[in-house]
Design an enzyme around this catalytic site. Structure first.
Site, PDB file in Angstrom:
ATOM      1  CB  CYS A   1     -16.114  38.968 -47.566  1.00 14.42           C
ATOM      2  SG  CYS A   1     -15.178  37.452 -47.811  1.00 14.42           S
ATOM      3  CB  ALA A   2     -15.792  43.837 -43.918  1.00 13.06           C
TER       4      ALA A   2
ATOM      5  N   PRO B   1     -17.695  46.521 -49.388  1.00 12.26           N
ATOM      6  CG  PRO B   1     -19.353  47.664 -50.571  1.00 12.26           C
ATOM      7  CD  PRO B   1     -18.747  46.305 -50.406  1.00 12.26           C
TER       8      PRO B   1
ATOM      9  CB  CYS C   1     -26.701  40.478 -52.926  1.00 15.36           C
ATOM     10  SG  CYS C   1     -25.245  40.664 -53.954  1.00 15.36           S
TER      11      CYS C   1
ATOM     12  CE  LYS D   1     -25.529  42.122 -46.348  1.00 16.61           C
ATOM     13  NZ  LYS D   1     -25.007  42.645 -47.624  1.00 16.61           N
TER      14      LYS D   1
ATOM     15  CG  ASP E   1      -6.952  35.361 -49.519  1.00 15.49           C
ATOM     16  OD1 ASP E   1      -7.888  34.729 -48.990  1.00 15.49           O
ATOM     17  OD2 ASP E   1      -6.584  35.166 -50.692  1.00 15.49           O
TER      18      ASP E   1
END
Length: 526
Positions: free
Chosen positions: A341-342, A344, A464, A347, A393
């Site tokens: 789930c890259a 924005p 986070c 990381k 997805d």
């Protein structure tokens, strides 16, 4: 994905288009969820349309009021104003003109700083300020039916007097002017009366605040008002942390945030280079105690933005807590890494820079627009040669993809409860009901991500969030469903102060003075 600050949050603010005509703001609904279209119904009177330039209204207050409207009703972010682009002072004044029907003088550097301080602080302290405003109104119905713009003007005045300790009668005078010109003379009279009441009770040290007494529910409501958080968050943190630590956490969330800059090694920039540049701009800073590429900045980030370093790809705004998640991944030159789930992409780009031009980061995300931004930024930072973007997805992609890797990162969508000091508006956009939906999504994504892990490979799950139901509980549930995985303690990758008893990475906002973040390494044994 988990870190909710947009990649280009300091280069542009995400906003909705606003109509070109001046607009009058209607009354709020009782549930405080007036849509932006509802809030903007109705044109101002012809006399207002004649106000093209008003030199009496304070520019930072006019901009702050309109920006607060856009954040609460239009989905804009409470980010910093920048020199150019959608978040610039000139563009913000354009919003003032289109919304209120007049312009003030241009924003200078002091005005820009004040807008940032007032907007962020007013959003953080919204519940506290609304309690005071409601208490000083003639009756509750007056507060409940108050026009959205009038309420923003009062919030600004209350924040300036109570939290910024600005000269009170100057604050009263300036906000009365704004209300009279932006709305009507009667609105100015109301602002005058309520703000003068506030000045009086503050001078007498008798602010009408709730007392911390009664049963747990009553105390939670009082704490929610005193520290300006939703009641459900207060009750949740009191349950998991205890009341004292919950208060410390809320105080941290209400403090002015610090930001970290990551030197872009892929462009040959070292931390020493970054320090030298910060010294030249006279920006106070501290080098990270945990990561060689990071420098922490408390004030002066606006100067860095104006210097163009972000636009040139020389550095990135990235919290050290996110950098430590990358340390848990431990990317090495020559490796192929799948980032599930890259976008924005903070990381993703840091992992890519640590590959030193050798290897690949396969960045998967469902959001095509944010992937495009990631791709553009990868090119800007000169890591595009090792970043491969895949629009999909993850859950359906995993069913048909033969991809396998020794390292798979799932930086999962989450509540963002660890980044509330930076995302001032997020606390008001989260609901308790969101938590169940997020947990279900996290489980689905973990199952999907696990299919990419080769035998002996590692799956890194991160958020986070500081909420155990999104962190430890999700890992525990995953291991029950997937006994072929086991926990790989992270103590080899991050300082021991960040390692939990279970062997997970966790940054505590209060303890570490960083955003809250979590990561677990899960090794596939079969």
């Amino acid at each position: 994905m988990a870190h909710l600050l947009p990649l280009r949050v300091f280069l542009s603010s995400q906003t909705q288009e606003t109509p070109s005509k001046p607009l009058k703001l209607s009354k709020r609904s009782n549930n405080h969820k007036t849509s932006i279209s509802t809030a903007k119904k109705g044109l101002l009177s012809p006399s207002h349309k004649m106000h093209k330039l008003n030199l009496e209204v304070s520019p930072h207050r006019a901009v702050s009021a309109v920006r607060l409207m856009r954040i609460e009703f239009g989905g804009a972010f409470a980010d910093l104003l920048n020199e150019k682009g959608k978040g610039s002072g000139d563009n913000e004044m354009g919003y003032v003109e289109r919304t209120l029907g007049f312009r003030t003088r241009d924003l200078d550097d002091r005005d820009l700083r004040l807008v940032t301080d007032i907007v962020g602080g007013t959003i953080r302290w919204r519940r506290y300020l609304d309690h005071l405003i409601g208490s000083l109104c003639h009756d509750e119905s007056m507060f409940r039916s108050m026009e959205p713009l009038l309420l923003q003007v009062l919030r600004i005045g209350f924040y300036e007097i109570v939290k910024l300790n600005m000269p009170p009668y100057a604050v009263v005078d300036e906000n009365v002017k704004l209300a009279k010109v932006a709305l009507r003379p009667g609105a100015g009279n109301m602002v005058n009366g309520i703000l003068r009441k506030l000045v009086l009770v503050k001078e007498n040290n008798s602010l009408p605040l709730p007392k911390l007494e009664g049963d747990s529910r009553t105390q939670a409501r009082a704490l929610a008002t005193l520290y300006s958080h939703p009641v459900w968050m207060v009750r949740r943190w009191t349950k998991y942390l205890g009341q004292e630590e919950a208060i410390q956490l809320m105080m941290w969330n209400n403090s002015d945030p610090s930001f970290s800059l990551r030197a872009n090694a892929a462009k040959g920039i070292t931390r020493d280079d970054l320090v030298m540049q910060l010294n030249s701009l006279k920006v106070p800073h501290e080098v990270s105690l945990h990561l060689d590429d990071f420098v922490r900045v408390k004030i002066g980030l606006q100067n860095v933005i104006r210097a163009g370093w972000l636009k040139e790809g020389l550095c990135s705004v990235q919290d050290e807590s996110a950098g430590l998640v990358v340390s848990v991944v431990d990317p090495q030159p020559g490796e192929d890494i799948i980032d599930c789930c890259a976008a924005p992409g903070g990381k993703t780009l840091y992992m890519a820079s640590r590959l030193r031009g050798k290897g690949k980061v396969h960045a998967i995300d469902i959001n095509k627009g944010r992937l495009r931004i990631l791709k553009e930024t990868a090119k800007l930072q000169k890591v595009d040669g090792v970043v491969d973007t895949i629009h999909a997805d993850l859950r359906t992609f995993a069913e048909n993809s033969p991809m396998k890797s020794g390292k798979v990162l799932l930086d999962a969508p989450c509540s963002g409860l660890g980044v509330l000091s930076k995302r001032a508006d997020l606390r008001w956009n989260r609901r308790l009901e969101d938590m169940k939906q997020l947990k279900n999504l996290q489980d689905e994504l973990l199952d999907a991500a696990s299919t990419f892990v080769s035998s002996g490979g590692v799956l890194i799950y991160s958020t986070c969030s500081i909420d155990p139901e999104e962190n430890e509980d999700r890992v525990e549930a995953f291991l029950v469903r997937h006994p072929e995985f086991r926990i790989d303690p992270v103590n080899r990758y991050v300082p021991s102060d960040f390692v939990t008893k279970q062997g997970f990475y966790f940054s505590d906002p209060v303890k570490h003075s960083l955003d809250g973040a979590f990561a677990a390494r899960l090794v596939r044994t079969l």
